[in-house]
Design a protein around this motif. Structure first.
Motif, PDB file in Angstrom:
ATOM      1  N   ILE A 135       0.852  -1.187   0.000  1.00  0.00           N
ATOM      2  CA  ILE A 135       0.000   0.000   0.000  1.00  0.00           C
ATOM      3  C   ILE A 135       0.885   1.233   0.000  1.00  0.00           C
ATOM      4  O   ILE A 135       1.720   1.409   0.888  1.00  0.00           O
ATOM      5  CB  ILE A 135      -0.928   0.016   1.223  1.00  0.00           C
ATOM      6  N   SER A 136       0.690   2.087  -0.998  1.00  0.00           N
ATOM      7  CA  SER A 136       1.385   3.372  -1.055  1.00  0.00           C
ATOM      8  C   SER A 136       0.364   4.457  -0.784  1.00  0.00           C
ATOM      9  O   SER A 136      -0.639   4.562  -1.498  1.00  0.00           O
ATOM     10  CB  SER A 136       2.003   3.585  -2.431  1.00  0.00           C
ATOM     11  N   ALA A 137       0.619   5.229   0.267  1.00  0.00           N
ATOM     12  CA  ALA A 137      -0.293   6.311   0.644  1.00  0.00           C
ATOM     13  C   ALA A 137       0.524   7.431   1.261  1.00  0.00           C
ATOM     14  O   ALA A 137       1.619   7.203   1.776  1.00  0.00           O
ATOM     15  CB  ALA A 137      -1.334   5.802   1.634  1.00  0.00           C
ATOM     16  N   PRO A 138       0.005   8.654   1.236  1.00  0.00           N
ATOM     17  CA  PRO A 138       0.715   9.760   1.886  1.00  0.00           C
ATOM     18  C   PRO A 138       0.898   9.482   3.380  1.00  0.00           C
ATOM     19  O   PRO A 138       0.081   8.780   3.994  1.00  0.00           O
ATOM     20  CB  PRO A 138      -0.225  10.950   1.684  1.00  0.00           C
ATOM     21  N   LYS A 139       1.943  10.024   3.952  1.00  0.00           N
ATOM     22  CA  LYS A 139       2.217   9.815   5.377  1.00  0.00           C
ATOM     23  C   LYS A 139       1.108  10.377   6.257  1.00  0.00           C
ATOM     24  O   LYS A 139       0.950   9.961   7.399  1.00  0.00           O
ATOM     25  CB  LYS A 139       3.561  10.429   5.761  1.00  0.00           C
ATOM     26  N   SER A 140       0.330  11.290   5.730  1.00  0.00           N
ATOM     27  CA  SER A 140      -0.754  11.879   6.512  1.00  0.00           C
ATOM     28  C   SER A 140      -1.958  10.945   6.651  1.00  0.00           C
ATOM     29  O   SER A 140      -2.878  11.219   7.415  1.00  0.00           O
ATOM     30  CB  SER A 140      -1.208  13.193   5.869  1.00  0.00           C
ATOM     31  N   ILE A 141      -1.944   9.832   5.935  1.00  0.00           N
ATOM     32  CA  ILE A 141      -3.035   8.864   6.001  1.00  0.00           C
ATOM     33  C   ILE A 141      -2.548   7.635   6.750  1.00  0.00           C
ATOM     34  O   ILE A 141      -1.573   6.989   6.356  1.00  0.00           O
ATOM     35  CB  ILE A 141      -3.522   8.470   4.586  1.00  0.00           C
ATOM     36  N   ASP A 142      -3.231   7.309   7.857  1.00  0.00           N
ATOM     37  CA  ASP A 142      -2.878   6.122   8.626  1.00  0.00           C
ATOM     38  C   ASP A 142      -3.371   4.883   7.895  1.00  0.00           C
ATOM     39  O   ASP A 142      -4.499   4.849   7.415  1.00  0.00           O
ATOM     40  CB  ASP A 142      -3.520   6.166  10.014  1.00  0.00           C
ATOM     41  N   VAL A 143      -2.517   3.861   7.831  1.00  0.00           N
ATOM     42  CA  VAL A 143      -2.885   2.586   7.225  1.00  0.00           C
ATOM     43  C   VAL A 143      -2.613   1.509   8.270  1.00  0.00           C
ATOM     44  O   VAL A 143      -1.488   1.383   8.755  1.00  0.00           O
ATOM     45  CB  VAL A 143      -2.064   2.301   5.938  1.00  0.00           C
ATOM     46  N   HIS A 144      -3.669   0.774   8.666  1.00  0.00           N
ATOM     47  CA  HIS A 144      -3.559  -0.258   9.695  1.00  0.00           C
ATOM     48  C   HIS A 144      -4.288  -1.517   9.242  1.00  0.00           C
ATOM     49  O   HIS A 144      -5.249  -1.433   8.481  1.00  0.00           O
ATOM     50  CB  HIS A 144      -4.218   0.193  11.006  1.00  0.00           C
ATOM     51  N   ARG A 145      -3.874  -2.657   9.770  1.00  0.00           N
ATOM     52  CA  ARG A 145      -4.708  -3.852   9.669  1.00  0.00           C
ATOM     53  C   ARG A 145      -5.971  -3.563  10.466  1.00  0.00           C
ATOM     54  O   ARG A 145      -5.947  -2.810  11.448  1.00  0.00           O
ATOM     55  CB  ARG A 145      -3.997  -5.074  10.273  1.00  0.00           C
ATOM     56  N   TYR A 146      -7.097  -4.158  10.079  1.00  0.00           N
ATOM     57  CA  TYR A 146      -8.370  -3.821  10.719  1.00  0.00           C
ATOM     58  C   TYR A 146      -8.347  -4.093  12.216  1.00  0.00           C
ATOM     59  O   TYR A 146      -8.848  -3.275  13.003  1.00  0.00           O
ATOM     60  CB  TYR A 146      -9.531  -4.581  10.057  1.00  0.00           C
ATOM     61  N   GLU A 147      -7.755  -5.219  12.642  1.00  0.00           N
ATOM     62  CA  GLU A 147      -7.744  -5.536  14.072  1.00  0.00           C
ATOM     63  C   GLU A 147      -6.924  -4.521  14.865  1.00  0.00           C
ATOM     64  O   GLU A 147      -7.235  -4.210  16.014  1.00  0.00           O
ATOM     65  CB  GLU A 147      -7.265  -6.970  14.335  1.00  0.00           C
ATOM     66  N   VAL A 148      -5.886  -3.957  14.279  1.00  0.00           N
ATOM     67  CA  VAL A 148      -5.109  -2.901  14.935  1.00  0.00           C
ATOM     68  C   VAL A 148      -5.944  -1.623  15.012  1.00  0.00           C
ATOM     69  O   VAL A 148      -5.988  -0.953  16.046  1.00  0.00           O
ATOM     70  CB  VAL A 148      -3.777  -2.652  14.190  1.00  0.00           C
ATOM     71  N   TYR A 149      -6.642  -1.303  13.935  1.00  0.00           N
ATOM     72  CA  TYR A 149      -7.516  -0.129  13.909  1.00  0.00           C
ATOM     73  C   TYR A 149      -8.592  -0.229  15.001  1.00  0.00           C
ATOM     74  O   TYR A 149      -8.840   0.728  15.732  1.00  0.00           O
ATOM     75  CB  TYR A 149      -8.155   0.006  12.528  1.00  0.00           C
ATOM     76  N   GLU A 150      -9.208  -1.418  15.138  1.00  0.00           N
ATOM     77  CA  GLU A 150     -10.216  -1.623  16.179  1.00  0.00           C
ATOM     78  C   GLU A 150      -9.628  -1.403  17.573  1.00  0.00           C
ATOM     79  O   GLU A 150     -10.263  -0.790  18.430  1.00  0.00           O
ATOM     80  CB  GLU A 150     -10.791  -3.037  16.103  1.00  0.00           C
ATOM     81  N   ALA A 151      -8.423  -1.909  17.809  1.00  0.00           N
ATOM     82  CA  ALA A 151      -7.774  -1.740  19.114  1.00  0.00           C
ATOM     83  C   ALA A 151      -7.510  -0.263  19.396  1.00  0.00           C
ATOM     84  O   ALA A 151      -7.704   0.200  20.527  1.00  0.00           O
ATOM     85  CB  ALA A 151      -6.471  -2.540  19.161  1.00  0.00           C
ATOM     86  N   ILE A 152      -7.089   0.488  18.397  1.00  0.00           N
ATOM     87  CA  ILE A 152      -6.846   1.924  18.569  1.00  0.00           C
ATOM     88  C   ILE A 152      -8.144   2.634  18.936  1.00  0.00           C
ATOM     89  O   ILE A 152      -8.184   3.456  19.866  1.00  0.00           O
ATOM     90  CB  ILE A 152      -6.227   2.530  17.291  1.00  0.00           C
ATOM     91  N   ILE A 153      -9.224   2.322  18.227  1.00  0.00           N
ATOM     92  CA  ILE A 153     -10.522   2.937  18.504  1.00  0.00           C
ATOM     93  C   ILE A 153     -10.973   2.611  19.920  1.00  0.00           C
ATOM     94  O   ILE A 153     -11.423   3.497  20.663  1.00  0.00           O
ATOM     95  CB  ILE A 153     -11.580   2.472  17.473  1.00  0.00           C
ATOM     96  N   ASN A 154     -10.841   1.341  20.328  1.00  0.00           N
ATOM     97  CA  ASN A 154     -11.244   0.940  21.685  1.00  0.00           C
ATOM     98  C   ASN A 154     -10.431   1.667  22.744  1.00  0.00           C
ATOM     99  O   ASN A 154     -10.982   2.129  23.753  1.00  0.00           O
ATOM    100  CB  ASN A 154     -11.118  -0.575  21.857  1.00  0.00           C
ATOM    101  N   GLU A 155      -9.123   1.774  22.536  1.00  0.00           N
ATOM    102  CA  GLU A 155      -8.275   2.483  23.504  1.00  0.00           C
ATOM    103  C   GLU A 155      -8.641   3.959  23.575  1.00  0.00           C
ATOM    104  O   GLU A 155      -8.689   4.543  24.667  1.00  0.00           O
ATOM    105  CB  GLU A 155      -6.800   2.322  23.133  1.00  0.00           C
ATOM    106  N   ASN A 156      -8.922   4.577  22.431  1.00  0.00           N
ATOM    107  CA  ASN A 156      -9.332   5.983  22.428  1.00  0.00           C
ATOM    108  C   ASN A 156     -10.650   6.175  23.166  1.00  0.00           C
ATOM    109  O   ASN A 156     -10.813   7.141  23.924  1.00  0.00           O
ATOM    110  CB  ASN A 156      -9.449   6.508  20.995  1.00  0.00           C
ATOM    111  N   ASN A 157     -11.594   5.259  22.968  1.00  0.00           N
ATOM    112  CA  ASN A 157     -12.880   5.352  23.663  1.00  0.00           C
ATOM    113  C   ASN A 157     -12.703   5.192  25.165  1.00  0.00           C
ATOM    114  O   ASN A 157     -13.329   5.912  25.954  1.00  0.00           O
ATOM    115  CB  ASN A 157     -13.861   4.312  23.125  1.00  0.00           C
TER     116      ASN A 157
END
Length: 72
Positions: free
Chosen positions: A34-56
């Motif tokens: 995956i090539s994307a600008p550094k300003s865009i976060d790219v995560h595996r879905y399970e990592v993204y879910e963990a980040i959201i849960n921790e933020n909540n």
């Protein structure tokens, strides 16, 4: 949901800045590049879910701390 079929080394373009390339396919495992600008976060879905849960949880704790301070 858009479903696309791609072979090894074929790509998908999302907008002007994001490119997804099928690097390899081995059985039921697909490797993507995956090539994307550094300003865009790219995560595996399970990592993204963990980040959201921790933020909540952090936001909830901050509200609890504010409630305690209000009672003082």
């Amino acid at each position: 949901m858009l479903v696309l079929t791609r072979k090894t080394n074929e790509r998908i373009q999302i907008g002007e800045n994001i490119e997804i390339k099928v690097v390899s396919v081995d059985g039921d495992q697909v490797k993507l590049g995956i090539s994307a600008p550094k300003s865009i976060d790219v995560h595996r879905y399970e990592v993204y879910e963990a980040i959201i849960n921790e933020n909540n949880q952090a936001a909830s704790q901050q509200l609890d701390a504010l409630d305690i301070l209000k009672k003082l």
